[in-house]
Design a protein around this motif. Structure first.
Motif, PDB file in Angstrom:
ATOM      1  N   LEU A 109       6.102  -7.982  10.794  1.00  0.00           N
ATOM      2  CA  LEU A 109       5.410  -8.495  11.976  1.00  0.00           C
ATOM      3  C   LEU A 109       6.048  -9.808  12.409  1.00  0.00           C
ATOM      4  CD1 LEU A 109       3.004  -8.540  14.015  1.00  0.00           C
ATOM      5  CD2 LEU A 109       1.713  -9.800  12.256  1.00  0.00           C
ATOM      6  N   GLN A 145      -1.001 -11.392   7.926  1.00  0.00           N
ATOM      7  CA  GLN A 145      -0.625 -10.797   9.209  1.00  0.00           C
ATOM      8  C   GLN A 145      -1.833 -10.648  10.126  1.00  0.00           C
ATOM      9  OE1 GLN A 145       1.228  -7.243   7.619  1.00  0.00           O
ATOM     10  NE2 GLN A 145       3.283  -8.008   8.100  1.00  0.00           N
ATOM     11  N   ARG A 181       9.868  -1.486   4.949  1.00  0.00           N
ATOM     12  CA  ARG A 181       8.525  -1.655   5.483  1.00  0.00           C
ATOM     13  C   ARG A 181       8.595  -2.326   6.848  1.00  0.00           C
ATOM     14  NH1 ARG A 181       4.738  -3.431   0.311  1.00  0.00           N
ATOM     15  NH2 ARG A 181       5.623  -1.958  -1.188  1.00  0.00           N
ATOM     16  N   GLU A 212       6.177  -8.483   5.585  1.00  0.00           N
ATOM     17  CA  GLU A 212       6.107  -7.023   5.663  1.00  0.00           C
ATOM     18  C   GLU A 212       4.686  -6.515   5.460  1.00  0.00           C
ATOM     19  OE1 GLU A 212       8.830  -5.899   2.570  1.00  0.00           O
ATOM     20  OE2 GLU A 212      10.509  -5.755   3.966  1.00  0.00           O
ATOM     21  N   THR A 213       4.406  -5.374   6.074  1.00  0.00           N
ATOM     22  CA  THR A 213       3.125  -4.712   5.872  1.00  0.00           C
ATOM     23  C   THR A 213       3.077  -4.127   4.465  1.00  0.00           C
ATOM     24  OG1 THR A 213       3.936  -2.565   6.626  1.00  0.00           O
ATOM     25  CG2 THR A 213       3.047  -4.059   8.299  1.00  0.00           C
ATOM     26  N   LYS A 214       1.924  -3.599   4.116  1.00  0.00           N
ATOM     27  CA  LYS A 214       1.812  -2.862   2.862  1.00  0.00           C
ATOM     28  C   LYS A 214       2.551  -1.533   2.993  1.00  0.00           C
ATOM     29  CE  LYS A 214      -2.626  -5.048   1.835  1.00  0.00           C
ATOM     30  NZ  LYS A 214      -4.082  -4.842   1.534  1.00  0.00           N
ATOM     31  N   LEU A 269       6.628  -5.460  16.132  1.00  0.00           N
ATOM     32  CA  LEU A 269       6.679  -4.783  14.842  1.00  0.00           C
ATOM     33  C   LEU A 269       8.108  -4.307  14.659  1.00  0.00           C
ATOM     34  CD1 LEU A 269       3.903  -4.794  13.478  1.00  0.00           C
ATOM     35  CD2 LEU A 269       3.623  -4.519  15.956  1.00  0.00           C
ATOM     36  N   GLU A 298      -0.943  -0.552   6.351  1.00  0.00           N
ATOM     37  CA  GLU A 298      -1.960  -1.607   6.417  1.00  0.00           C
ATOM     38  C   GLU A 298      -1.299  -2.972   6.583  1.00  0.00           C
ATOM     39  OE1 GLU A 298      -4.756  -1.600   3.248  1.00  0.00           O
ATOM     40  OE2 GLU A 298      -5.089   0.575   3.333  1.00  0.00           O
ATOM     41  N   LEU A 299      -1.915  -3.822   7.391  1.00  0.00           N
ATOM     42  CA  LEU A 299      -1.455  -5.196   7.554  1.00  0.00           C
ATOM     43  C   LEU A 299      -1.989  -6.053   6.413  1.00  0.00           C
ATOM     44  CD1 LEU A 299      -2.141  -5.710  11.373  1.00  0.00           C
ATOM     45  CD2 LEU A 299       0.009  -5.026  10.303  1.00  0.00           C
ATOM     46  N   THR A 300      -1.248  -7.088   6.055  1.00  0.00           N
ATOM     47  CA  THR A 300      -1.716  -8.022   5.032  1.00  0.00           C
ATOM     48  C   THR A 300      -2.719  -8.985   5.656  1.00  0.00           C
ATOM     49  OG1 THR A 300       0.003  -9.653   5.504  1.00  0.00           O
ATOM     50  CG2 THR A 300       0.533  -7.897   3.903  1.00  0.00           C
ATOM     51  N   LYS A 351      -4.312  -2.175  10.712  1.00  0.00           N
ATOM     52  CA  LYS A 351      -3.326  -1.142  10.459  1.00  0.00           C
ATOM     53  C   LYS A 351      -2.385  -1.051  11.648  1.00  0.00           C
ATOM     54  CE  LYS A 351      -6.530   1.737   7.752  1.00  0.00           C
ATOM     55  NZ  LYS A 351      -7.191   3.066   7.655  1.00  0.00           N
TER      56      LYS A 351
END
Length: 377
Positions: A120, A146, A117, A129-131, A162, A141-143, A95
């Motif tokens: 990273l 990521q 979003r 992009e993150t969630k 970021l 949340e990171l994928t 996260k």
């Protein structure tokens, strides 16, 4: 000396130093982190900090790693949390939280919702992009992609950013390798393919990886504050007598509870027909205060038992301690105890991470001791 006593004394010492110096030197901070990391085994948890990263593993052996911006980069505070549970097949979840303890564009992010979003970038390469950002949790949340890229980047010198619209938050990699190795050691992963560090060409099988430990179960009993004493006598004792009795519960009264002999009031609550909860202020710092809490019999032999000298609250069988790492309250230490019918048992212990201006009240919950509490019917 117990871990709780050492941690309590450390909080008081830090508060005292800040009164004199207004802020702690890096040397004191480093000593504090090292001390805590060496004594947290009292509850089978692990705490360790190195430069801009830290790890906290709780008694189930779930490890949480938190990284931040460099300490001298307070204009754009950022933190990433990586969570890895115990067990050979455990995955890593990530996260990100953009600093909100100061005015920053993270507040604008909370209003943008799904329209924008966080992306990273590692060494200027975009990992997507993150969630969706959660305004309630204050993080995104990171994928899986990521997380994988980030774990690889943290093992070596990397530029990690970021990005949101035209703003770029830089996550430090300093100290990450040492913290990741500590997590590997705590979970028995060193030399295995499950390790954060040196997992390629691993010689050990995953059989050495520690399985998840069971969560201790506690039974909460609501005290009976209106109970009648079993000896049918009303409890009465002078303050000086109480202070004398309580001194015997501490080896270092002058440091654990220097205010014990003063004239501040004693607070007494009945727990049942034979036991009492007794409270008295123990110490006071620039922005923290600690109350001593004891359980004792209401007649001879009194047999007082010290629960903590750093309590900040009591409510119907639940004792809490919340202490600030510094005056603005962007980092906290928390502990909780519950009444089980005969004694108070620790039910929770955590910190909220390093003092890096991420959020008021701290960036994350990093527990070192967790339990499952059930209420007695």
């Amino acid at each position: 000396m117990t871990y709780s006593t050492i941690k309590s004394n450390l909080i008081k010492k830090m508060a005292s130093l800040r009164i004199k110096n207004h802020r702690l030197t890096p040397v004191v901070v480093a000593m504090s982190a090292a001390l805590l990391s060496n004594v947290t085994m009292a509850h089978a948890g692990v705490e360790f900090a190195n430069q801009d990263w830290q790890v906290a593993c709780d008694n189930t052996m779930t490890c949480r790693l938190a990284g931040y911006q460099a300490e001298n980069n307070s204009e754009l505070p950022v933190s990433v949390l990586l969570v890895r549970r115990a067990g050979a097949n455990a995955t890593v979840e990530g996260k990100v939280k953009l600093g909100g303890a100061k005015e920053s564009s993270s507040k604008a992010l909370m209003q943008l919702g799904d329209r924008h979003r966080i992306s990273l970038f590692i060494n200027d390469k975009n990992y997507g992009e993150t969630k969706t950002f959660s305004a309630t949790a204050g993080n995104a949340e990171l994928t899986e992609t990521q997380v994988s890229a980030l774990l690889d980047a943290l093992t070596k010198s990397s530029k990690i950013e970021l990005v949101l619209r035209n703003s770029r938050w830089q996550l430090s990699d300093k100290g990450a390798s040492a913290v990741m190795l500590k997590a590997d050691e705590a979970q028995g992963r060193v030399g295995t393919s499950n390790a954060f560090i040196d997992r390629e060409g691993a010689a050990k099988t995953n059989s050495s990886v520690i399985p998840p430990k069971a969560v201790p179960k506690l039974r909460f009993v609501l005290p009976n504050s209106k109970a009648v004493s079993n000896n049918n006598k009303k409890f009465g004792m002078r303050s000086s007598q109480l202070a004398t009795i309580m001194k015997g519960t501490m080896k270092e009264v002058d440091s654990d509870c220097p205010n014990l002999p003063d004239k501040s009031p004693w607070r007494i609550n009945r727990l049942n027909g034979s036991q009492l909860l007794v409270q008295h202020e123990c110490w006071r710092g620039a922005y923290n205060v600690g109350t001593g809490v004891w359980v004792m019999n209401d007649s001879k032999p009194y047999n007082p038992t010290l629960v903590t000298t750093s309590a900040t609250g009591y409510d119907e069988g639940k004792i809490t301690s919340v202490q600030r790492g510094r005056g603005i309250g962007d980092c906290l230490a928390k502990s909780e105890w519950i009444w089980t019918g005969k004694s108070f048992e620790k039910s929770y212990e955590s910190t909220t991470g390093l003092c890096r201006l991420i959020a008021a009240g701290g960036a994350w919950e990093l527990p070192t001791y967790v339990t499952e509490v059930r209420t007695a019917q």
